[in-house]
Write a protein that holds these residues in place. Structure first.
Motif, mmCIF file in Angstrom:
data_model
loop_
_atom_site.group_PDB
_atom_site.id
_atom_site.type_symbol
_atom_site.label_atom_id
_atom_site.label_comp_id
_atom_site.label_asym_id
_atom_site.label_seq_id
_atom_site.Cartn_x
_atom_site.Cartn_y
_atom_site.Cartn_z
ATOM 1 N N GLU A 183 143.672 61.493 30.734
ATOM 2 C CA GLU A 183 143.828 59.943 31.100
ATOM 3 C C GLU A 183 143.873 60.070 32.713
ATOM 4 N N ASP A 184 143.582 58.851 33.313
ATOM 5 C CA ASP A 184 143.726 58.784 34.962
ATOM 6 C C ASP A 184 145.076 58.903 35.148
ATOM 7 N N ASN A 185 145.559 59.690 35.942
ATOM 8 C CA ASN A 185 147.051 59.699 36.435
ATOM 9 C C ASN A 185 148.042 59.007 35.590
ATOM 10 N N PRO A 186 148.161 59.228 34.185
ATOM 11 C CA PRO A 186 149.059 58.668 33.299
ATOM 12 C C PRO A 186 150.495 58.826 33.823
ATOM 13 N N THR A 187 151.401 57.792 33.518
ATOM 14 C CA THR A 187 152.636 58.054 33.710
ATOM 15 C C THR A 187 153.178 58.617 32.489
#
Length: 178
Positions: free
Chosen positions: A86-90
């Motif tokens: 994922e793109d920079n997941p929290t």
């Protein structure tokens, strides 16, 4: 550093490296690979009474430390996979102190946790060995710290985490003459 701080942080608090070269990455991966065996060798002959001894006053028992390591490293492995997919997941933080007080951490034999650590580290090592430098630049966001972590620095943190808790156990054994 006070005696309490020395017991809390026997190898010092985590200091993020300025830079991490490929050679250092290889060293870090070896620590992740070898940690389960190193931990097993350290604790395999401890009695239940010894496992239920806190590493410092007000601190966790060795049993809780082992279970914490299993919990923490599984979470770390999942965070790695989230960052890779994922793109920079929290990520979702958890209250590690409350987890360490749950009955599976306080009362269970350590064998299941050790199996979890061994399996997690085998998969973690296999995945880490396949990552490119570009993949090590991937990030996730930690909402409690309001910080993005790249995977290179996150690996450095978990190498410190392995060595940090290993030192807790080794220092306790030395202090008690075990």
């Amino acid at each position: 550093m006070s005696n309490l701080d020395q017991k809390r942080f026997p190898i010092g608090e985590y200091q993020q490296p300025e830079s991490i070269c490929d050679i250092k990455l290889d060293e870090y991966i070896k620590v992740i690979k070898n940690f389960p065996e190193k931990l097993k060798n350290s604790i395999e002959n401890l009695s239940d009474d010894q496992l239920d001894t806190p590493y410092r006053e007000g601190g966790w028992t060795v049993r809780q430390l082992v279970n914490h390591i299993a919990d923490s490293h599984i979470n770390s492995f999942i965070r790695l996979k989230l960052a890779l997919t994922e793109d920079n997941p929290t990520i979702r933080p958890y209250d590690e102190a409350k987890w360490a007080e749950l009955q599976d951490s306080v009362n269970m034999p350590i064998k299941p946790a050790m199996r979890m650590i061994k399996g997690t580290h085998q998969r973690w090592t296999a995945l880490l060995k396949t990552l490119t430098n570009k993949q090590f630049e991937r990030t996730f966001h930690h909402p409690e710290q309001n910080q993005n972590y790249d995977l290179r620095n996150y690996l450095a943190l978990y190498v410190w985490h392995c060595n940090h808790h290993f030192a807790h156990i080794e220092n306790l054994k030395k202090e008690k003459g075990w």
